[in-house]
Scaffold this active site. Structure first.
Site, PDB file in Angstrom:
ATOM      1  CE  LYS A 114      -1.824   1.652   3.897  1.00 56.94           C
ATOM      2  NZ  LYS A 114      -1.343   3.048   4.297  1.00 56.94           N
ATOM      3  CG  ASN A 115       2.273   2.696   3.270  1.00 52.75           C
ATOM      4  OD1 ASN A 115       1.042   2.854   3.302  1.00 52.75           O
ATOM      5  ND2 ASN A 115       2.744   2.332   4.776  1.00 52.75           N
ATOM      6  CB  CYS A 154      -5.416  10.501  10.928  1.00 50.32           C
ATOM      7  SG  CYS A 154      -3.875   9.607  11.316  1.00 50.32           S
ATOM      8  NE  ARG A 185      -0.001  10.339   9.897  1.00 46.77           N
ATOM      9  CZ  ARG A 185      -0.230   9.315   9.203  1.00 46.77           C
ATOM     10  NH1 ARG A 185      -1.602   8.820   9.411  1.00 46.77           N
ATOM     11  NH2 ARG A 185       0.481   8.956   8.119  1.00 46.77           N
ATOM     12  CG  ASP A 236       3.091   1.361   9.380  1.00 53.81           C
ATOM     13  OD1 ASP A 236       3.415   1.722   8.050  1.00 53.81           O
ATOM     14  OD2 ASP A 236       2.584   2.423  10.212  1.00 53.81           O
ATOM     15  NE  ARG A 268      -7.468   4.354   4.721  1.00 55.16           N
ATOM     16  CZ  ARG A 268      -7.164   5.584   5.429  1.00 55.16           C
ATOM     17  NH1 ARG A 268      -7.574   6.292   6.527  1.00 55.16           N
ATOM     18  NH2 ARG A 268      -6.158   6.129   4.645  1.00 55.16           N
TER      19      ARG A 268
HETATM   20  C1  EPZ Z   1       3.945   7.067   5.914  1.00 53.20           C
HETATM   21  O1  EPZ Z   1       3.199   7.871   6.599  1.00 53.20           O
HETATM   22  C2  EPZ Z   1       3.189   5.861   6.073  1.00 53.20           C
HETATM   23  N1  EPZ Z   1       2.066   5.982   5.212  1.00 53.20           N
HETATM   24  C3  EPZ Z   1       2.530   5.266   7.642  1.00 53.20           C
HETATM   25  O2  EPZ Z   1       1.798   4.322   7.287  1.00 53.20           O
HETATM   26  C4  EPZ Z   1       3.839   5.103   8.267  1.00 53.20           C
HETATM   27  O3  EPZ Z   1       3.528   4.747   9.545  1.00 53.20           O
HETATM   28  C5  EPZ Z   1       4.857   6.291   8.174  1.00 53.20           C
HETATM   29  O4  EPZ Z   1       5.207   6.520   6.955  1.00 53.20           O
HETATM   30  C6  EPZ Z   1       5.978   5.900   9.122  1.00 53.20           C
HETATM   31  O5  EPZ Z   1       6.797   4.807   8.554  1.00 53.20           O
HETATM   32  C7  EPZ Z   1       2.237   5.889   3.663  1.00 53.20           C
HETATM   33  O6  EPZ Z   1       3.254   5.572   3.452  1.00 53.20           O
HETATM   34  C8  EPZ Z   1       1.055   6.305   3.078  1.00 53.20           C
HETATM   35  P1  EPZ Z   1       6.160  10.230   8.344  1.00 53.20           P
HETATM   36  P2  EPZ Z   1       3.833   9.554   6.872  1.00 53.20           P
HETATM   37  O7  EPZ Z   1       6.016  11.590   7.476  1.00 53.20           O
HETATM   38  O8  EPZ Z   1       4.429   9.607   5.473  1.00 53.20           O
HETATM   39  C9  EPZ Z   1       5.721  13.706  11.489  1.00 53.20           C
HETATM   40  C10 EPZ Z   1       0.177   2.796   7.910  1.00 53.20           C
HETATM   41  O9  EPZ Z   1      -0.468   2.343   8.656  1.00 53.20           O
HETATM   42  N2  EPZ Z   1       5.957  14.472  10.549  1.00 53.20           N
HETATM   43  O10 EPZ Z   1       7.324   9.405   8.242  1.00 53.20           O
HETATM   44  O11 EPZ Z   1       2.487  10.319   7.085  1.00 53.20           O
HETATM   45  C11 EPZ Z   1       4.674  12.768  11.583  1.00 53.20           C
HETATM   46  O12 EPZ Z   1       3.696  13.403  12.375  1.00 53.20           O
HETATM   47  C12 EPZ Z   1       0.555   4.269   7.631  1.00 53.20           C
HETATM   48  O13 EPZ Z   1       0.377   2.134   6.482  1.00 53.20           O
HETATM   49  C13 EPZ Z   1       6.096  16.133  10.891  1.00 53.20           C
HETATM   50  O14 EPZ Z   1       6.244  16.551  11.869  1.00 53.20           O
HETATM   51  O15 EPZ Z   1       4.774   9.530   7.980  1.00 53.20           O
HETATM   52  C14 EPZ Z   1       4.877  11.706  12.306  1.00 53.20           C
HETATM   53  O16 EPZ Z   1       5.204  11.803  13.764  1.00 53.20           O
HETATM   54  C15 EPZ Z   1       0.281   4.857   9.059  1.00 53.20           C
HETATM   55  N3  EPZ Z   1       6.148  16.683   9.671  1.00 53.20           N
HETATM   56  C16 EPZ Z   1       6.563  11.465  11.776  1.00 53.20           C
HETATM   57  O17 EPZ Z   1       7.044  12.816  11.504  1.00 53.20           O
HETATM   58  C17 EPZ Z   1       6.158  16.430   8.518  1.00 53.20           C
HETATM   59  O18 EPZ Z   1       5.969  17.335   7.566  1.00 53.20           O
HETATM   60  C18 EPZ Z   1       6.693  10.276  10.856  1.00 53.20           C
HETATM   61  O19 EPZ Z   1       5.501  10.794   9.660  1.00 53.20           O
HETATM   62  C19 EPZ Z   1       5.823  15.201   8.245  1.00 53.20           C
HETATM   63  C20 EPZ Z   1       6.020  14.280   9.156  1.00 53.20           C
END
Ligand code: EPZ
Length: 425
Positions: free
Chosen positions: A22-23, A124, A129, A313, A405
């Site tokens: 998915k990701n 969410c 996020r 995850d 999802r």
């Molecule tokens: C991706 O989300 C995945 N989703 C998530 O999978 C996964 O848990 C996550 O990466 C971490 O591995 C997809 O790929 C579609 P991040 P993403 O940006 O990109 C903070 C699942 O269950 N952050 O690496 O949103 C954020 O709040 C889902 O399949 C900022 O502060 O994750 C989080 O605390 C859930 N500012 C941390 O960084 C930003 O601009 C990591 O988020 C971006 C992120």
């Protein structure tokens, strides 16, 4: 509202085919907007988020052809995106609010058309996020970005390559900026980039489209911008989280399961923890076999980290395993601020869990008792189904749209391994 009913106590045995990730497929679908020819993506999982992304691209005017494939062929399906008819550069709130990953059209639209408007994704269940790292990275490439009335508005005549250090590791921000850099003028160096395997898969697809990216999957990615990207065919990488989820199900039920068509090299931290829990894990090409020999797992300590550390995850799934393991397992969630929503539901099944801030202390119990529970987010719902596989009697998981999802035909796949599981409603 549909529910899943699981009857506990049956060790899982057999083989399960792993679907495309998915990701990986979500950013790759967004990357098709960068091309000026059709792009064919195969090994696409049948997921609600894939449908949402296809709708989003269709809403922008792209042509979408979905070849559902036949279940007999293992359910593999393909999507052809023809970006030549794109006429809108606005991602609407109605779609973005249902799937945060919609923000990944921002970089491609900006790079290809010089403008983009994307609804600010809300938070969410697992956290606020924010997308500040996405915005800062695109600004480093010369984009003018404002956020007002709930929309991110981005403009750029031509993006210029830059040297950008992400303030924190972010999968989505790395993907958004990487896609934009592919068409920027000159060289871009991204430091402190996320290293998830899905980013390497995205880069592989972009390079097949004519991009010139090196270092994806390491903290330092170098992109030589090119004037255009053409079409390509790309098969999506196997889903390491789906793989891990089925292996945990085997470990919890004391069974023996082989996950095939997977990528063992993408979930080594998970395999290490499964061995620590007492499982025999063998790897052979694209297959992983976990044999628990009918034993109860030992509790393991988990601290979630960016890849190649232990994936957030997989945290909820390992918490479910710790609930029935021998001993006490301590779980630290360092990535998201609110990813313990499954705890209260696991407590309803008789688990012994104490949460203090970002740490959960799980004391394994001999047996859980089946009960009605409610899914709150994608991976939490998976952990509730796993707990139902070992809980005495029936467990009914409500709000399983969360599950749909991210897991393709999960009840068919678990049923194929001997689980007594059915969907109702
Ligand atoms: C991706 O989300 C995945 N989703 C998530 O999978 C996964 O848990 C996550 O990466 C971490 O591995 C997809 O790929 C579609 P991040 P993403 O940006 O990109 C903070 C699942 O269950 N952050 O690496 O949103 C954020 O709040 C889902 O399949 C900022 O502060 O994750 C989080 O605390 C859930 N500012 C941390 O960084 C930003 O601009 C990591 O988020 C971006 C992120």
């Amino acid at each position: 509202m549909q529910k899943i009913v699981v009857e506990g106590g049956i060790p899982l045995h057999g083989e399960v085919r792993i679907s495309g990730a998915k990701n990986a497929v979500l950013p790759i679908l967004c990357a098709t907007l960068l091309a000026d020819e059709p792009v064919e993506i195969s090994n696409v999982p049948h997921l609600h988020d894939v449908v949402t992304t296809a709708k989003l691209l269709g809403g922008l005017g792209a042509g979408i052809t979905i070849d559902q494939g036949t279940i007999g062929s293992g359910g593999e399906s393909a999507i052809v995106v023809d970006p030549r008819s794109v006429s809108s550069h606005v991602a609407p709130y109605e779609l973005v609010k249902t799937m945060r990953a919609s923000v990944l059209v921002l970089g491609p639209l900006l790079a290809r058309y010089g403008d983009a408007e994307v609804s600010l994704p809300g938070g969410c269940a697992i956290g606020s996020r924010p997308v500040d790292q996405h915005i800062k990275g695109l600004q480093a490439l010369g984009a003018e970005i404002s956020v007002d009335h709930g929309f991110i508005k981005a403009r750029a005549k031509r993006l210029r390559g830059a040297h950008h250090v992400f303030e924190m590791v972010s999968v989505g921000a790395t993907e958004n900026v990487l896609m934009a850099a592919a068409l920027a003028e000159g060289t871009t160096v991204l430091e402190n980039a996320a290293m998830e395997p899905e980013i390497a898969d995205l880069a592989e697809c972009l390079n097949a489209m004519g991009a010139r990216i090196s270092g994806a999957g390491t903290p330092r990615i170098v992109v030589e911008g090119v004037p255009r990207l053409h079409g390509c065919r790309h098969a999506v990488i196997a889903d390491r989280i789906e793989t891990g989820t089925f292996l945990v199900a085997a470990a919890m039920t004391g069974g023996r399961v082989t996950a095939r068509r997977t990528r063992p090299d993408t979930l080594e931290a998970v395999l290490e923890k499964l061995r620590e829990a007492g499982a025999t894990v063998t790897v052979e090409d694209d297959r992983i076999t976990l044999d628990m020999h009918g034993r109860r797992p030992r509790a393991v300590d988990i601290t979630t980290r960016p890849h190649p550390g232990f994936p957030t995850d997989m945290q909820a799934q390992f918490m479910a395993m710790n609930c029935i393991a021998e001993g006490v397992g301590v779980i630290n969630e360092t990535i998201f601020e609110n990813r313990f929503m499954h705890v209260n539901e696991l407590l309803r099944l008789g688990a012994d869990i104490r949460v203090e801030g970002h740490t959960a202390v799980v004391r394994g119990v001999e047996r859980l008792g089946g009960a009605p529970v409610m899914a709150t987010d994608l991976r939490a719902s998976a952990s509730l189904v796993l707990a139902g596989l070992v809980a005495e009697g029936e467990t009914v998981v409500d709000r399983i749209y969360h599950l749909d999802r991210g897991y393709e035909h999960i009840e068919e796949k678990l049923g194929g391994l001997g689980a007594r599981i059915r969907r109702i409603g």
